[in-house]
Design an enzyme around this catalytic site. Structure first.
Site, mmCIF file in Angstrom:
data_model
loop_
_atom_site.group_PDB
_atom_site.id
_atom_site.type_symbol
_atom_site.label_atom_id
_atom_site.label_comp_id
_atom_site.label_asym_id
_atom_site.label_seq_id
_atom_site.Cartn_x
_atom_site.Cartn_y
_atom_site.Cartn_z
ATOM 1 N N GLU A 4 0.783 -1.245 0.000
ATOM 2 C CA GLU A 4 0.000 0.000 0.000
ATOM 3 C C GLU A 4 0.809 1.287 0.000
ATOM 4 O O GLU A 4 0.526 2.210 0.761
ATOM 5 C CB GLU A 4 -0.955 -0.012 1.209
ATOM 6 C CG GLU A 4 -1.845 -1.237 1.220
ATOM 7 C CD GLU A 4 -2.781 -1.316 2.428
ATOM 8 O OE1 GLU A 4 -2.625 -0.520 3.364
ATOM 9 O OE2 GLU A 4 -3.666 -2.187 2.423
ATOM 10 N N GLU A 56 -6.094 -10.905 -1.226
ATOM 11 C CA GLU A 56 -6.947 -10.683 -0.044
ATOM 12 C C GLU A 56 -8.424 -10.670 -0.425
ATOM 13 O O GLU A 56 -9.203 -9.837 0.054
ATOM 14 C CB GLU A 56 -6.566 -9.355 0.643
ATOM 15 C CG GLU A 56 -5.085 -9.245 0.968
ATOM 16 C CD GLU A 56 -4.701 -8.025 1.793
ATOM 17 O OE1 GLU A 56 -5.588 -7.382 2.381
ATOM 18 O OE2 GLU A 56 -3.500 -7.725 1.855
#
Ligand code: GLA
Length: 338
Positions: A138, A245
């Site tokens: 991220e 995910e």
């Protein structure tokens, strides 16, 4: 009563064996409560939290490996591979990492030395046993017009903290596949920012082998066309893709209802249809996709039970709260069995 009981149904990872690995995120609790389900249906495991910086390395001179080691032992006992998650992230990283010990901020050299020593210790410990690492998580901004996410890593070390993380990880285990991992990965604007980051890393000679698409999606978003465009764009860099995910929330992100206490038939049908569309797409791009990991395994436990609406239950997976297959499971099976 569900038509198919768990013992009678094929394992998900067996069904998709020729296409990609099927993974699940686990934690110390689900390693016990979902043990049989995990062993039966999944051949790749990721630690939901137990390999993050704050868990493994809470203080400068103290590492804690018990839970991560337990996960490794379980995975190895059932022949599942392990994806490491995650080495460098702006979140769940203890503050000492960024401090000089005298009330000020650490400088660039000290921060990079700490990063290197953390990565050396962690990656070397599981060398040859963790087949892929999310090296940087991220680092790209969600803000329109802003490229990299503001963070202490970026403030103190500058842009090349990302390159350094890949170099350190590769030095510690040259055999591990190294990934850049992010969410909102299918949003067209963020997709281009991620593409630009990874393209630049490749130009700089970074040992990066893949892009992780977190895939925290819901029944309505993102559109399949955007997911397809993201897969194509990332694959055009010549890298492997892992879906890292995956979960399909029953609620749009801005739906803050709190009165839904069980999924309606309509929700379950929509979810099944959406899982089918998504897996059809993954199968189309199987040559690029090496692994599809769910961020959990069954509806009895999901981080979405508390996010973004505290205390609201969610049902994002292919297995229900009793670990029985949902319609979505049956639908995606048809894709490979027909
Ligand atoms: C991000 C992280 C994961 C996890 C989820 C929320 O996607 O990569 O490690 O923290 O948020 O559970």
């Amino acid at each position: 009563m569900n038509r198919l009981q768990n013992e009678e149904i094929p394992g998900l990872s067996e069904v998709f064996q020729a296409q990609f690995r099927i993974g699940a995120a686990v934690n110390p609790q689900t390693l016990s409560t979902q043990r049989e389900l995990l062993a039966r249906h999944f051949n790749s495991l990721t630690a939901e939290n137990e390999m993050k910086f704050e868990r493994l390395h809470p203080e400068s001179e103290r590492y804690v490996f018990e839970e991560a080691d337990r996960l490794m032992a379980f995975a190895e006992s059932c022949g599942a591979a392990v994806r490491g998650h995650t080495l460098v992230w702006h979140n769940q990283t203890p503050s000492w990492v960024f401090e000089d010990g005298n009330g000020g901020a650490a400088d660039r050299d000290r921060l990079l030395a700490r990063m290197k020593s953390h990565i050396d210790t962690v990656v070397s410990r599981y060398k040859g046993r963790i087949y892929a690492w999310d090296v940087v998580n991220e680092a790209v901004s969600d803000q329109s017009g802003e490229w990299l996410r503001p963070s202490k890593w970026l403030d103190i070390a500058g842009e090349d903290f990302i390159l350094k993380a890949f170099e350190y990880a590769h030095a510690a285990d040259p055999g591990a596949l190294l990934f850049y991992n992010d969410y909102n990965e299918s949003d067209p604007e963020k997709r281009e920012k991620i593409y630009r980051l990874v393209q630049r890393l490749l130009e700089q000679g970074a040992p990066i082998h893949g892009i992780g698409l977190q895939a925290h999606w819901n029944l309505f978003d993102p559109p399949i066309a955007d997911i397809r465009a993201a897969i194509e764009r990332y694959a055009s860099l010549g890298l492997k893709l892992h879906v890292t995910e995956l979960d399909l929330s029953m609620f749009r992100f801005d739906d803050r209802r709190t009165d839904v206490t069980a999924p309606s038939t309509e929700m379950l049908e929509l979810q099944a249809a959406r899982y089918k569309d998504i897996f059809r797409l993954f199968l189309e791009y199987r040559e690029h996709i090496g692994c599809v990991t769910f961020w959990g395994a069954a509806d009895d436990y999901t981080w979405l039970d508390d996010f973004p609406v505290r205390g609201r239950k969610n049902w994002p997976f292919l297995f229900d709260a009793n670990h029985l297959p949902k319609q979505g499971y049956r639908d995606i099976l048809q894709l490979v069995q027909s």
